[in-house]
Design a protein around this motif. Structure first.
Motif, short mmCIF file in Angstrom:
data_model
loop_
_atom_site.label_atom_id
_atom_site.label_comp_id
_atom_site.label_asym_id
_atom_site.label_seq_id
_atom_site.Cartn_x
_atom_site.Cartn_y
_atom_site.Cartn_z
N ALA A 221 0.83 -1.22 0.00
CA ALA A 221 0.00 0.00 0.00
C ALA A 221 0.85 1.25 0.00
O ALA A 221 0.46 2.28 -0.58
N SER A 222 2.02 1.19 0.63
CA SER A 222 2.89 2.37 0.69
C SER A 222 3.45 2.70 -0.69
O SER A 222 3.41 3.86 -1.13
N VAL A 223 3.95 1.70 -1.38
CA VAL A 223 4.52 1.94 -2.71
C VAL A 223 3.41 2.27 -3.70
O VAL A 223 3.59 3.09 -4.61
N PHE A 224 2.23 1.67 -3.52
CA PHE A 224 1.09 1.99 -4.39
C PHE A 224 0.68 3.46 -4.19
O PHE A 224 0.34 4.16 -5.14
N GLY A 225 0.71 3.91 -2.93
CA GLY A 225 0.39 5.32 -2.65
C GLY A 225 1.37 6.26 -3.33
O GLY A 225 0.98 7.31 -3.86
N GLU A 226 2.65 5.88 -3.33
CA GLU A 226 3.65 6.66 -4.05
C GLU A 226 3.34 6.70 -5.55
O GLU A 226 3.46 7.75 -6.19
N MET A 227 2.99 5.53 -6.11
CA MET A 227 2.73 5.45 -7.54
C MET A 227 1.53 6.31 -7.93
O MET A 227 1.55 7.02 -8.94
N GLY B 86 13.00 11.65 -11.38
CA GLY B 86 12.85 11.50 -9.94
C GLY B 86 12.24 10.16 -9.56
O GLY B 86 12.66 9.52 -8.59
N LYS B 87 11.24 9.74 -10.34
CA LYS B 87 10.60 8.45 -10.06
C LYS B 87 11.55 7.30 -10.31
O LYS B 87 11.61 6.35 -9.52
N VAL B 88 12.31 7.38 -11.40
CA VAL B 88 13.28 6.32 -11.67
C VAL B 88 14.30 6.24 -10.54
O VAL B 88 14.65 5.14 -10.07
N GLU B 89 14.77 7.39 -10.06
CA GLU B 89 15.73 7.38 -8.96
C GLU B 89 15.13 6.77 -7.70
O GLU B 89 15.78 5.99 -7.00
N ASP B 90 13.88 7.11 -7.42
CA ASP B 90 13.22 6.53 -6.25
C ASP B 90 13.09 5.01 -6.39
O ASP B 90 13.30 4.26 -5.43
N MET B 91 12.75 4.56 -7.61
CA MET B 91 12.59 3.12 -7.83
C MET B 91 13.94 2.40 -7.75
O MET B 91 14.03 1.29 -7.22
N ILE B 92 14.98 3.03 -8.27
CA ILE B 92 16.31 2.45 -8.15
C ILE B 92 16.71 2.37 -6.68
O ILE B 92 17.28 1.36 -6.22
N THR C 249 14.70 2.08 -4.23
CA THR C 249 13.83 1.09 -3.59
C THR C 249 14.17 -0.33 -4.00
O THR C 249 14.07 -1.25 -3.20
N VAL C 250 14.58 -0.52 -5.23
CA VAL C 250 14.81 -1.87 -5.76
C VAL C 250 16.30 -2.21 -5.80
O VAL C 250 16.77 -3.10 -5.09
N VAL D 230 15.34 -5.40 4.33
CA VAL D 230 15.42 -4.51 3.16
C VAL D 230 14.85 -5.11 1.88
O VAL D 230 14.37 -4.38 1.01
N TYR D 231 14.89 -6.44 1.73
CA TYR D 231 14.36 -6.99 0.48
C TYR D 231 12.86 -6.78 0.35
O TYR D 231 12.30 -6.84 -0.75
N ALA D 232 12.20 -6.49 1.49
CA ALA D 232 10.75 -6.23 1.44
C ALA D 232 10.43 -5.01 0.59
O ALA D 232 9.38 -4.95 -0.05
N TYR D 233 11.32 -4.01 0.56
CA TYR D 233 11.09 -2.83 -0.26
C TYR D 233 11.09 -3.19 -1.74
O TYR D 233 10.22 -2.75 -2.51
N ALA D 234 12.09 -3.99 -2.15
CA ALA D 234 12.15 -4.42 -3.55
C ALA D 234 10.96 -5.32 -3.89
O ALA D 234 10.38 -5.22 -4.97
N PHE D 235 10.59 -6.18 -2.95
CA PHE D 235 9.43 -7.05 -3.13
C PHE D 235 8.19 -6.20 -3.36
O PHE D 235 7.41 -6.41 -4.29
N GLY D 236 8.01 -5.18 -2.48
CA GLY D 236 6.83 -4.32 -2.58
C GLY D 236 6.80 -3.52 -3.86
O GLY D 236 5.75 -3.37 -4.48
#
Length: 606
Positions: free
Chosen positions: A427-433, A455-461, A463-464, A530-536
């Motif tokens: 839900a957190s990453v979906f809220g960001e999206m 900015g979004k690509v940097e955030d995703m990098i 995060t993942v 930390v892998y939970a962030y990439a998973f999410g």
């Protein structure tokens, strides 16, 4: 070095003097009015008696209970968890507001010790639950639908059965838990007390890290070198904390016969090791088409022959460096949430109106951001360190997503509401999206669109890619610690072994960057979190693709998923969307969204 407590300053001071507006602070009175509130004393007294009564009524007798009796036992355990959770939430949140305050530290420690002492007699419960016959349990589920509701949480408890120790040893480990917590508090208090001087200005860690996102390259370099210097002065403390935490984990894992250092996290996340490994391998294989490719683009945008670490989160030269005040941040996120579904906006509204958010940057306040669910009959609290950066708006969207998720899951009750970490980031990453897409749709020029996409690509990098690099670092750290004590230089070398691989050839690394592992709290508080962030992130990318392809009815399915909390396995939760995280190609779908954004940025160059 620990800094003396200073008067609380306005967060606007760290953002160039521009007003951020009236930043909210927590009102913790929904938990307790004060640390000497009569309600708190009442609950502590109730908890002590309830724990003693529970042990007297059930110890050695769990295998004699019928379905109704076991259900009643679980309900009593749930009530105990609720009261203990309420007390610890209050003590913990007050501590995070001012970690350098001795009184708050003592109050937290005293509460932890009391609750540990009260609940030690309850250790038998999970041990005896794990000894129950599986066929008998299955029959009781069939007989009593209310008991069957708790099957998922009982299943997760019983997953630890092969790693269970004797009753006496489990009680000993329960009592020793407060000792391990002391190392976490040492880390928190050391970080919160660090003082950095950049261009003659004394700053805490949040404000110093914030300088790494400034347009002024000299300022970014100065902040990076000051971070490296101060981490270096304190590196022996950080190395001691990491050595001790990793050794404690190694001892526990060895006694519990855990096959790997990561196994305990996978079990608590209710996720299969092969699913995590597939995620990790997919991300590492994608480094060249994700981070390596993006940072090569950014190197050109910045007009550099090679990027330094202080350029990683630099704004683009074309980027407007305006500060987003609190009112603007709130409107941006609330509009995006409400446009997705009005119910989302209604769920988010009280966070702003009722003192559920603490946003300002203050000396001694814990760094970072989080959403804490407290207990199911109160509400979550969100902590931010808001400095008015566009990324801070995304952090608000992220933590608010957690809060909405926690509110929706609360109806499941204390034992079933808690979501495994792998799904807790959904839900957190979906809220960001949602927030990002709304901002992108409202972009008025190609330049504004480019800045948003970058900015979004940097955030995703971050995060993942960055989090999987963190995960690899932790895997190496815990494996190395099993061979013996690690010097600061040993840990530094492990850190650097994953940084060049993940960031790519566009970067050069300054002397001192090898110490930047020191300030990451997850390594100490939640190993392998930390892998939970990439998973999410991967999960949300796949979910959002489903939403774009077929939006009809998506919102209802999405809300049903969040309401489920921890009552369903990820396979069951994702089935209504036609998704399966155990499919090896699943992660490639999520990563392709990041790659697609980079494609768009490359096309803008032509």
């Amino acid at each position: 070095m620990l800094r003396k407590i200073q008067p609380v300053f306005d967060a606007t001071d760290a953002s160039g003097g521009k007003s951020l507006g009236d930043l909210p602070e927590w009102d913790l009175s929904d938990l307790y009015a004060s640390e000497d509130a009569p309600e708190l004393e009442r609950d502590l007294a109730w908890l002590e008696k309830a724990c003693a009564d529970f042990a007297a009524d059930y110890e050695g007798k769990l295998d004699t209970l019928d379905a109704a009796g076991l259900l009643q036992c679980i309900h009593r355990d749930e009530k105990i968890s609720n009261i203990a959770g309420r007390i610890m939430s209050y003590a913990g949140l007050r501590y995070h507001q001012l970690t350098t305050d001795g009184g708050r530290t003592k109050f937290l420690s005293d509460c932890q010790e009391k609750i540990t002492n009260f609940t030690t007699p309850l250790v038998f419960f999970t041990l005896e639950l794990n000894r129950l016959d599986e066929d008998r349990l299955t029959a009781m589920y069939a007989e009593n639908a209310d008991l069957a509701r708790y099957e998922p949480v009982i299943h997760r408890i019983r997953a630890m059965k092969p790693h269970q120790l004797s009753d006496e040893l489990e009680k000993l480990l329960h009592d020793l838990g407060v000792v391990g917590d002391a190392w976490e508090r040492l880390f928190d208090e050391t970080i919160a007390g660090l003082s950095f001087t950049v261009d003659g200005e004394e700053l805490g860690i949040e404000a110093t890290l914030n300088l790494l996102t400034k347009q002024d390259r000299a300022k970014r370099e100065a902040a990076s070198r000051e971070l490296a210097r101060v981490f270096g002065e304190n590196i022996r403390i950080f190395a001691r904390v990491h050595n001790t935490a990793a050794k404690e984990k190694e001892v526990l894992d060895r006694w519990r016969k855990m096959p790997t250092a990561q196994t305990g996290r996978h079990l608590s996340n209710d996720v299969e090791a092969e699913v995590v490994e597939a995620l990790r391998n997919a991300v590492v294989a994608a480094y060249p088409k994700l981070s390596h490719r993006y940072y090569e683009l950014k190197r050109k945008w910045l007009g550099l022959d090679v990027m330094q670490v202080w350029d990683r989160n630099a704004p683009l030269p074309i980027e407007d460096t305006k500060t987003v005040d609190w009112t603007g941040a709130r409107k941006t996120v609330m509009d995006a949430y409400s446009a997705f579904d009005p119910r989302m906006g209604e769920l988010a509204q009280p966070f702003f109106d009722k003192g559920w958010i603490d946003a300002g940057v203050k000396p001694g306040k814990a760094p970072g951001a989080f959403a804490h669910p407290t207990v199911t009959n109160v509400h979550p609290y969100v902590m931010l360190n808001y400095l008015g950066k566009p990324r801070d708006v995304m952090t608000l969207a992220h933590e608010l997503g957690h809060g909405v998720h926690q509110v929706l899951a609360a109806d499941q009750g204390e034992l079933l509401s808690s979501t495994p970490l792998t799904l807790a980031e959904t839900a957190s990453v979906f809220g960001e999206m949602l927030t990002f897409r709304a901002m992108l749709d409202n972009a008025k020029t190609d330049q504004e669109r480019k800045v948003l996409l970058a900015g979004k690509v940097e955030d995703m990098i971050n995060t993942v890619v960055r989090q999987i690099a963190f995960y690899d670092f932790e895997c190496k750290l815990h494996a190395a610690r099993r061979e013996g004590e690690l010097t600061p230089d040993d840990i530094n070398a492990l850190w650097m072994s994953v940084q060049a691989e993940s960031l790519g050839p566009a970067f050069e690394f300054m002397d001192g960057y090898e110490r930047f592992w020191a300030y990451i709290p997850h390594f100490v508080h939640s190993p392998f979190y930390v892998y939970a962030y990439a998973f999410g992130d991967g999960l949300v990318n796949a979910l959002y693709a489903v939403y774009e392809e077929n939006p009809d009815g998506f919102q209802d399915k999405y809300f049903d998923m969040l309401k489920a909390g921890g009552s369903k396995h990820h396979k069951e939760l994702l089935a209504p969307f036609g998704l399966d995280a155990s499919d090896p190609t699943f992660w490639d779908k999520g990563l392709s969204m990041i790659s697609g954004f980079i494609d768009q940025l490359e096309e803008m160059e032509n």
